[in-house]
Design a protein around this motif. Structure first.
Motif, PDB file in Angstrom:
ATOM      1  N   SER A  41      49.101 -89.226 110.034  1.00 37.35           N
ATOM      2  CA  SER A  41      48.214 -89.463 108.881  1.00 37.35           C
ATOM      3  C   SER A  41      47.653 -90.872 108.876  1.00 37.35           C
ATOM      4  CB  SER A  41      48.967 -89.207 107.578  1.00 37.35           C
ATOM      5  OG  SER A  41      49.897 -90.253 107.305  1.00 37.35           O
ATOM      6  N   ALA A  42      48.385 -91.814 109.448  1.00 40.11           N
ATOM      7  CA  ALA A  42      47.972 -93.234 109.521  1.00 40.11           C
ATOM      8  C   ALA A  42      47.789 -93.858 108.142  1.00 40.11           C
ATOM      9  CB  ALA A  42      46.678 -93.366 110.331  1.00 40.11           C
ATOM     10  N   LEU A  43      48.429 -93.286 107.143  1.00 40.96           N
ATOM     11  CA  LEU A  43      48.251 -93.773 105.773  1.00 40.96           C
ATOM     12  C   LEU A  43      49.278 -94.833 105.374  1.00 40.96           C
ATOM     13  CD1 LEU A  43      47.586 -90.328 104.051  1.00 40.96           C
ATOM     14  CD2 LEU A  43      45.897 -92.111 104.496  1.00 40.96           C
ATOM     15  N   LEU A  44      50.432 -94.841 106.047  1.00 38.96           N
ATOM     16  CA  LEU A  44      51.491 -95.767 105.666  1.00 38.96           C
ATOM     17  C   LEU A  44      51.491 -96.977 106.587  1.00 38.96           C
ATOM     18  CD1 LEU A  44      53.793 -95.802 103.532  1.00 38.96           C
ATOM     19  CD2 LEU A  44      55.341 -95.056 105.349  1.00 38.96           C
ATOM     20  N   PRO A  45      51.497 -98.186 106.020  1.00 38.88           N
ATOM     21  CA  PRO A  45      51.518 -99.400 106.858  1.00 38.88           C
ATOM     22  C   PRO A  45      52.744 -99.435 107.760  1.00 38.88           C
ATOM     23  CG  PRO A  45      51.125 -99.928 104.539  1.00 38.88           C
ATOM     24  CD  PRO A  45      51.514 -98.489 104.585  1.00 38.88           C
ATOM     25  N   VAL A  46      52.605-100.060 108.927  1.00 38.81           N
ATOM     26  CA  VAL A  46      53.711-100.149 109.883  1.00 38.81           C
ATOM     27  C   VAL A  46      54.927-100.816 109.260  1.00 38.81           C
ATOM     28  CG1 VAL A  46      54.453-101.136 112.080  1.00 38.81           C
ATOM     29  CG2 VAL A  46      52.165-100.163 111.871  1.00 38.81           C
ATOM     30  N   LYS A  47      54.695-101.812 108.397  1.00 36.51           N
ATOM     31  CA  LYS A  47      55.824-102.542 107.813  1.00 36.51           C
ATOM     32  C   LYS A  47      56.671-101.642 106.902  1.00 36.51           C
ATOM     33  CE  LYS A  47      53.768-104.611 103.637  1.00 36.51           C
ATOM     34  NZ  LYS A  47      53.466-105.897 102.967  1.00 36.51           N
ATOM     35  N   PHE A  48      56.075-100.520 106.438  1.00 39.12           N
ATOM     36  CA  PHE A  48      56.836 -99.544 105.664  1.00 39.12           C
ATOM     37  C   PHE A  48      57.282 -98.385 106.539  1.00 39.12           C
ATOM     38  CE2 PHE A  48      54.139-100.895 101.795  1.00 39.12           C
ATOM     39  CZ  PHE A  48      55.028-101.914 101.506  1.00 39.12           C
ATOM     40  N   LEU A  49      56.475 -98.052 107.521  1.00 38.18           N
ATOM     41  CA  LEU A  49      56.729 -96.877 108.356  1.00 38.18           C
ATOM     42  C   LEU A  49      58.042 -97.009 109.124  1.00 38.18           C
ATOM     43  CD1 LEU A  49      55.640 -94.167 109.431  1.00 38.18           C
ATOM     44  CD2 LEU A  49      54.482 -95.455 111.239  1.00 38.18           C
ATOM     45  N   VAL A  50      58.239 -98.139 109.781  1.00 33.58           N
ATOM     46  CA  VAL A  50      59.447 -98.341 110.584  1.00 33.58           C
ATOM     47  C   VAL A  50      60.711 -98.284 109.724  1.00 33.58           C
ATOM     48  CG1 VAL A  50      60.678 -99.940 112.086  1.00 33.58           C
ATOM     49  CG2 VAL A  50      58.218 -99.594 112.394  1.00 33.58           C
ATOM     50  N   VAL A 440      43.535 -97.082 102.706  1.00 37.16           N
ATOM     51  CA  VAL A 440      44.733 -96.685 101.963  1.00 37.16           C
ATOM     52  C   VAL A 440      45.938 -97.482 102.444  1.00 37.16           C
ATOM     53  CG1 VAL A 440      46.341 -94.792 101.510  1.00 37.16           C
ATOM     54  CG2 VAL A 440      43.875 -94.360 101.479  1.00 37.16           C
ATOM     55  N   SER A 441      46.080 -97.590 103.770  1.00 38.22           N
ATOM     56  CA  SER A 441      47.200 -98.332 104.350  1.00 38.22           C
ATOM     57  C   SER A 441      47.170 -99.794 103.914  1.00 38.22           C
ATOM     58  CB  SER A 441      47.150 -98.230 105.874  1.00 38.22           C
ATOM     59  OG  SER A 441      48.195 -98.969 106.468  1.00 38.22           O
ATOM     60  N   ASP A 442      45.983-100.382 103.927  1.00 40.07           N
ATOM     61  CA  ASP A 442      45.846-101.781 103.514  1.00 40.07           C
ATOM     62  C   ASP A 442      46.224-101.958 102.049  1.00 40.07           C
ATOM     63  OD1 ASP A 442      44.698-104.605 103.963  1.00 40.07           O
ATOM     64  OD2 ASP A 442      43.500-103.888 102.272  1.00 40.07           O
ATOM     65  N   GLN A 443      45.812-101.002 101.214  1.00 41.82           N
ATOM     66  CA  GLN A 443      46.130-101.104  99.793  1.00 41.82           C
ATOM     67  C   GLN A 443      47.628-100.975  99.557  1.00 41.82           C
ATOM     68  OE1 GLN A 443      44.188-101.992  97.369  1.00 41.82           O
ATOM     69  NE2 GLN A 443      45.761-101.768  95.794  1.00 41.82           N
ATOM     70  N   LEU A 444      48.273-100.062 100.282  1.00 42.46           N
ATOM     71  CA  LEU A 444      49.718 -99.905 100.145  1.00 42.46           C
ATOM     72  C   LEU A 444      50.452-101.143 100.646  1.00 42.46           C
ATOM     73  CD1 LEU A 444      50.149 -96.202 101.328  1.00 42.46           C
ATOM     74  CD2 LEU A 444      50.368 -97.072  98.990  1.00 42.46           C
ATOM     75  N   SER A 445      49.887-101.767 101.672  1.00 47.00           N
ATOM     76  CA  SER A 445      50.522-102.939 102.264  1.00 47.00           C
ATOM     77  C   SER A 445      50.403-104.167 101.374  1.00 47.00           C
ATOM     78  CB  SER A 445      49.903-103.235 103.634  1.00 47.00           C
ATOM     79  OG  SER A 445      50.467-104.380 104.217  1.00 47.00           O
ATOM     80  N   THR A 446      49.210-104.356 100.801  1.00 44.91           N
ATOM     81  CA  THR A 446      48.967-105.583 100.023  1.00 44.91           C
ATOM     82  C   THR A 446      49.203-105.403  98.531  1.00 44.91           C
ATOM     83  OG1 THR A 446      46.607-105.074  99.720  1.00 44.91           O
ATOM     84  CG2 THR A 446      47.229-106.300 101.707  1.00 44.91           C
ATOM     85  N   GLY A 447      48.973-104.176  98.041  1.00 39.53           N
ATOM     86  CA  GLY A 447      49.079-103.960  96.600  1.00 39.53           C
ATOM     87  C   GLY A 447      48.086-104.787  95.818  1.00 39.53           C
ATOM     88  N   ALA A 448      46.969-105.115  96.464  1.00 41.52           N
ATOM     89  CA  ALA A 448      45.999-106.039  95.870  1.00 41.52           C
ATOM     90  C   ALA A 448      45.291-105.429  94.668  1.00 41.52           C
ATOM     91  CB  ALA A 448      44.964-106.448  96.919  1.00 41.52           C
ATOM     92  N   ASP A 449      44.938-106.289  93.738  1.00 43.41           N
ATOM     93  CA  ASP A 449      44.094-105.891  92.610  1.00 43.41           C
ATOM     94  C   ASP A 449      42.639-106.059  93.030  1.00 43.41           C
ATOM     95  OD1 ASP A 449      46.225-105.366  90.888  1.00 43.41           O
ATOM     96  OD2 ASP A 449      46.379-107.480  90.319  1.00 43.41           O
ATOM     97  N   TRP A 450      41.868-105.011  92.854  1.00 44.22           N
ATOM     98  CA  TRP A 450      40.453-105.050  93.216  1.00 44.22           C
ATOM     99  C   TRP A 450      39.620-105.454  92.012  1.00 44.22           C
ATOM    100  CZ3 TRP A 450      38.001-103.806  97.929  1.00 44.22           C
ATOM    101  CH2 TRP A 450      38.867-103.430  98.959  1.00 44.22           C
TER     102      TRP A 450
END
Length: 502
Positions: A41-50, A440-450
């Motif tokens: 799916s490539a939706l989950l960042p690597v830092k969470f995936l592993v 999506v992956s970037d948003q999950l990784s950073t949790g940034a406010d847009w």
């Protein structure tokens, strides 16, 4: 005798290990499938995936230890129950991920548009089928939208196994008058033009005076958009850099579905920068009087660009703002309603208190919590405002802003199934699956406010003969100073500058 006892005991031990091995093996298989689907799916960042994968492996190992021996009844029972619960959760997650990826693939793989070309006769005409018109002359437009017309003629010739007779007319009024005056018994017309004709004085009752004998679907590949002719290649950060792009958002009210070419009543450019986490929404009024990308410099209402395809709308806006428009996103008006309902309603800000002339819904100045039908009424209203379509554009951007805010909140997970259904039925985009997944992956990784910034270009009321019409009509003459401001804001966002609400 002693050897026999040892053999029997070893067999018992092996037998007691088999149930636990089966439970652990099944859980391990489900975990492997989940890991494969999650990675694909490539939706989950690597830092969470592993960590997730490591945790699952450790959990399976622990449960395997707990269920290894059946004679330890309590430990085996607890391990088995937990294993089953985790397997159910993973299976549910697999189904959810597959549904999500399937939906995203379905809305990102659209590559064609359909033009519905009708064969129209006078309402009182006795013709019921094409065969009743075989010997008659068909009126057609001489230049406008010839690709669709020629495609329809080809289908008619094949259906009737003959070469139909045609008569060409220079404009919409001339074509419809030819039918009214019975110069020809039938006309071929892209049905998107019917709404254009209905805006012309004296032709408001077009839907009552003519009827469709049959409809022909002419399918065309959506062409990639062109860059502005005189663009400075070094002045724009394009999507290839991976951090900025411009998306054309089109809202249509088509008679024949989302894939049909249609006038666009919502024309908003969203310039997105994933590093600064800013989105600039620029609204262009539907009646903006601009050259179309296909009109050889002739001006037309912006809304008419959609009649010739979404790529024409994109290229026309690219010419207006001297910018690359990288992708498009189309939504039907019903789509606005469905997505807001799926989100459980949104809180949208209104600059004015007003009542919808369409539904009678009332809105207060300030924030209004709206459901789908109220959101649609909010987005469509223009007659309640002195500035008409200008304010409607601002309200549409406010609604998009409200949807983005709600979509980025954790509450979206509660209704994800209905949200996906609404998206699949009412949206299509040229954004690739890979780009959406990376966002999506970037948003999950950073949790940034847009931060969403909005701007509307303006103009003055005028009248002219638009390219798609053959008579004088209302148009909005662009205010070039506001167009220049929009260009500057877009360029700033693309260049990674942080802008503030103008």
């Amino acid at each position: 005798m002693e050897d026999s006892n040892k053999t029997s005991k070893r067999a018992d031990n092996q037998g007691s290990a088999i149930p636990g091995g089966v439970v652990t093996g099944l859980l391990f298989a489900v975990m492997v499938v989940f890991d494969v689907v999650l990675v694909h799916s490539a939706l989950l960042p690597v830092k969470f995936l592993v960590p997730v994968m490591v945790l699952l492996v450790a959990l399976v190992a622990l449960l395997g230890f707990l269920t290894h021996r059946t004679e330890r009844t309590g430990r085996f029972a607890a391990g088995t129950v937990v294993s089953i619960l985790i397997a159910i959760i993973l299976i549910y997650a697999i189904i959810a991920l597959n549904t999500l990826t399937s939906t995203l693939n379905s809305i990102t793989t659209v590559s064609t548009e359909v033009t519905h070309v009708g064969v129209y006769v006078l309402t009182e005409d006795e013709a019921e089928t094409l065969n009743d018109l075989e010997e008659d002359t068909f009126g057609i437009l001489s230049e406008l939208d010839r690709t669709s017309t020629d495609g329809a003629i080809q289908q008619l010739n094949e259906d009737l196994d003959t070469e139909i007779a045609t008569a060409e007319y220079d404009g919409l009024v001339q074509l419809v008058d030819a039918l009214y005056d019975q110069e020809c018994r039938a006309i071929l017309l892209n049905d998107a033009y019917l709404d254009v004709i209905a805006e012309i004085e004296g032709y408001e009752d077009i839907d009552d005076r003519i009827r469709e004998v049959t409809g022909l679907e002419v399918e065309e590949v959506i062409e990639e958009t062109d860059s502005p002719e005189e663009e400075d290649a070094d002045s724009t950060v394009t999507a290839e850099t991976g951090n900025a792009f411009t998306l054309y958002t089109s809202g249509i009210d088509s008679r024949n579905g989302l894939k049909a070419k249609s006038r666009s009543d919502v024309n908003i450019l969203a310039t997105v920068n994933t590093e600064t986490h800013q989105i600039l929404l620029v609204s262009t009024p539907r009646d903006y009087y601009v050259p179309l990308s296909i009109s050889n410099g002739a001006r037309d209402k912006l809304t008419h660009a959609g009649i010739y395809g979404v790529s024409v709308s994109m290229d026309t806006l690219a010419m207006l703002y001297d910018i690359d428009v990288d992708y498009y996103f189309r939504v039907s008006f019903e789509g606005f309603e469905d997505i807001v309902d799926a989100l459980g309603g949104v809180s949208v800000y209104s600059e004015y208190a007003f009542t919808s002339s369409h539904t009678g819904d009332t809105f207060v100045e300030g924030y209004n919590y709206v459901d789908g039908s109220q959101a649609l009424a909010f987005a469509r209203e223009r007659y309640a405002f002195a500035t008409g379509d200008r304010q409607r554009g601002k309200n549409q951007m406010a609604l998009i802003q409200a949807i983005i805010t709600k979509a980025l909140s954790p509450s979206i997970l509660v209704n994800y199934s209905s949200i996906l259904s609404a998206v699949e039925d009412n949206f299509e985009t040229s954004l690739s699956y890979d780009l959406i997944a990376s966002l999506v992956s970037d948003q999950l990784s950073t949790g940034a406010d847009w931060e969403v910034i909005t701007y509307s270009v303006d103009g003055s009321n005028g009248s002219a003969v638009p390219y798609s019409m053959s008579t004088t009509a209302y148009v909005m003459i662009p205010d070039e100073s506001t167009v220049a401001t929009a260009k500057e804001l877009m360029q700033a966002v693309l260049n990674g500058e942080v802008i503030s609400q103008p």
